[in-house]
Enzyme design. Structure first.
Site, mmCIF file in Angstrom:
data_model
loop_
_atom_site.group_PDB
_atom_site.id
_atom_site.type_symbol
_atom_site.label_atom_id
_atom_site.label_comp_id
_atom_site.label_asym_id
_atom_site.label_seq_id
_atom_site.Cartn_x
_atom_site.Cartn_y
_atom_site.Cartn_z
ATOM 1 N N CYS B 82 0.930 -1.124 -0.009
ATOM 2 C CA CYS B 82 -0.138 0.012 0.162
ATOM 3 C C CYS B 82 1.168 1.260 0.059
ATOM 4 O O CYS B 82 1.800 1.364 -1.112
ATOM 5 C CB CYS B 82 -0.954 -0.212 1.282
ATOM 6 N N HIS B 187 -3.591 -5.147 -0.050
ATOM 7 C CA HIS B 187 -3.215 -5.718 1.332
ATOM 8 C C HIS B 187 -3.167 -7.250 1.249
ATOM 9 O O HIS B 187 -4.266 -7.629 1.409
ATOM 10 C CB HIS B 187 -3.995 -5.080 2.223
ATOM 11 N N GLU B 189 -2.056 -8.991 3.417
ATOM 12 C CA GLU B 189 -2.231 -9.344 4.676
ATOM 13 C C GLU B 189 -3.896 -9.346 5.137
ATOM 14 O O GLU B 189 -4.206 -9.757 6.340
ATOM 15 C CB GLU B 189 -1.484 -8.633 5.864
#
Lengths: 271, 205
Positions: B82, B187, B189
């Protein structure tokens, strides 16, 4: 194509998960972390977590709980409740929140939205509006969990919040909330007509068709819902399957063939 | 293996640390001291916030040169996520014109909608389409949804640095590559299964 999001909302009060009707009659429906663990393994697109008593009790957000949540939560999540300063925002983001939702504090200090957007970026500032219709049929904004009438028309306030730098608007109908009688699509449309940022519809979902109406008539970019997932057999995954048949773009991960029956009435089911 | 996640005060580190552990990573260090980059086998540069604040903090914590050395001289695999990806550019325009890390040639500017349905910020799940074959996307088919939340995007100077594109605002660049240097606008994650797959692929590099 960007997908329309289905977002379960979890309201908490002293670590207990609660749900009310019309912002009243709060009932305990479970515990926060077990609910998050279940949602983790399901295909929910995001979660919204709101500490509903923080503002009233003049408390800061419960950073410790948010930290615990983020250790368990692999779903993008937004945290609201009791945020009063950019320090609070910073702390919540560090604790693992992806976005923060600000409601009451924005009336007192609109610069919290602009400063938050400037420091952390608009994308993580969700401006939350709780609204109720007045006797003349106009929607007015309320703060402090629906207790305080701010005497501002919702469209006007939504535009102002966008100008200040909010990245999304979460609009909740106080009257529909918890009733499961459907979203107030007029209210949602009142907002989506005047802003060009994404709008999350909230309050009143009782079935998948209600969600479709909020998207189709209300033009919402996302739909949030709580009771439907707490109290009924309906699931986020089935909601998406239904919306897909109506040509709404949704995320259905084909890799996962898990049986998702166990998230039905997930919170009550834990007892 | 020593995975170093850079802590420059701009991100939620908990979820990245946890996602890495879920992916089987051992020895994950959250570092706020540039010296810790010396022993890294893999570096992750996360980030939430504005370009200007991000760069200011990297400079303040002394990370700018340490990251450049690790990525460009020692060739340690590095993944920017990001804002972390955006900071790899030469310049950004969020909060005024600001110099970036200059790891991959390009600039960061605001997304421009091509129709009224496209809202900014770009928030939610959207598809990625690979523009070149790369081990980091092993096992992740084209059209897989990843989670995005951003208003700015990376515009690389060279086409060869484009790893994937995403259909929004006229196809923006959603991941970049230059040798051992990687960046994802999405993202991983927070992208559940496909995201974890990407992280697993990265730590195998």
């Amino acid at each position: 194509m960007l997908k329309t999001r289905i977002i379960p909302t979890l309201l908490w009060k002293n670590v207990g998960l609660v749900k009310g009707i019309g912002f009243d009659s709060w009932r305990r429906v479970g515990s926060l972390l077990p609910a998050i663990r279940v949602y983790n393994t399901r295909q929910v697109d995001e979660l919204i977590l709101v500490d509903i008593t923080a503002t009233d009790e003049h408390r800061s957000p419960d950073f410790e709980t948010v930290n615990e949540i983020s250790c368990e939560c692999f779903v993008p999540f937004t945290v609201g409740g009791g945020i009063k300063s950019t320090q609070d925002i910073k702390e919540l983001l560090r604790c693992g929140a992806d976005k923060v939702a600000i409601n009451s504090a924005a009336f007192k200090s609109p610069q919290l939205i602009s400063e938050g957007a400037q420091i952390f970026g608009s994308q993580c500032i969700v401006a939350s509006i709780d609204a109720k219709k007045n006797s003349r049929g106009k929607y007015e904004c309320y703060s402090n969990s629906g207790k305080k009438n701010e005497h501002i028309e919702v469209g006007e306030w939504a535009k102002k919040l966008e100008e200040l730098g909010a990245g999304e608007i979460l609009i909740t109908s106080i009257e529909q909330d918890g009733t499961m009688k459907g979203y107030d699509t007029n209210l949602i449309r009142t907002i989506t007509k005047v802003v060009s940022i994404p709008v999350i519809a909230s309050g009143g979902a009782g079935n998948y068709e209600d969600m479709y109406k909020a998207i189709e008539k209300g033009k919402a970019s996302a739909v949030a819902a709580a009771s439907i997932f707490h109290y009924t057999q309906q699931t986020p995954m089935e909601a998406k399957e239904y919306l897909a048949t109506k040509n709404v773009p949704v995320r259905i991960t084909k890799i996962s063939q898990d049986d998702h029956s166990s998230d039905r009435g997930l919170v009550l089911g834990l007892f | 293996m020593q995975i170093v996640v850079i802590d420059y005060g701009m991100s939620n580190l908990g979820s990245i640390g946890n996602a890495l552990s879920e992916c089987g990573a051992e020895n994950v260090i959250i570092a706020n001291d540039p010296k810790e980059l010396k022993s890294a086998t893999h570096i992750i540069l996360p980030g939430v916030g504005s370009f200007k604040d991000g760069m200011d903090n990297l400079v303040k914590f002394g990370f700018k040169d340490a990251i450049r050395d690790a990525a460009l001289v020692d060739k340690v695999p590095i993944l920017g996520i990001c804002l972390g990806m955006q900071l790899m550019a030469d310049k950004g325009y969020e909060g005024g014109e600001v110099d970036g890390l200059g790891l991959i040639s390009g600039v960061v500017d605001k997304l421009k909608p091509v129709n009224k349905q496209e809202k900014i910020p770009h928030v939610g799940w959207n598809e990625i389409y690979c523009k070149q074959k790369n081990p980091i996307f092993e096992g992740i088919p084209d059209g897989t949804d990843f989670y995005f939340v951003h208003s700015y995007h990376f515009i690389p100077k060279k086409k060869s640095n484009i790893l994937s594109e995403t259909p929004y605002c006229g196809n923006f660049v959603s991941s970049i590559v230059s040798d051992n240097i990687y960046g994802t606008q999405f993202h991983p994650e927070k992208s559940q299964r496909p995201g974890f797959q990407l992280l697993r692929n990265f730590i195998k590099l």
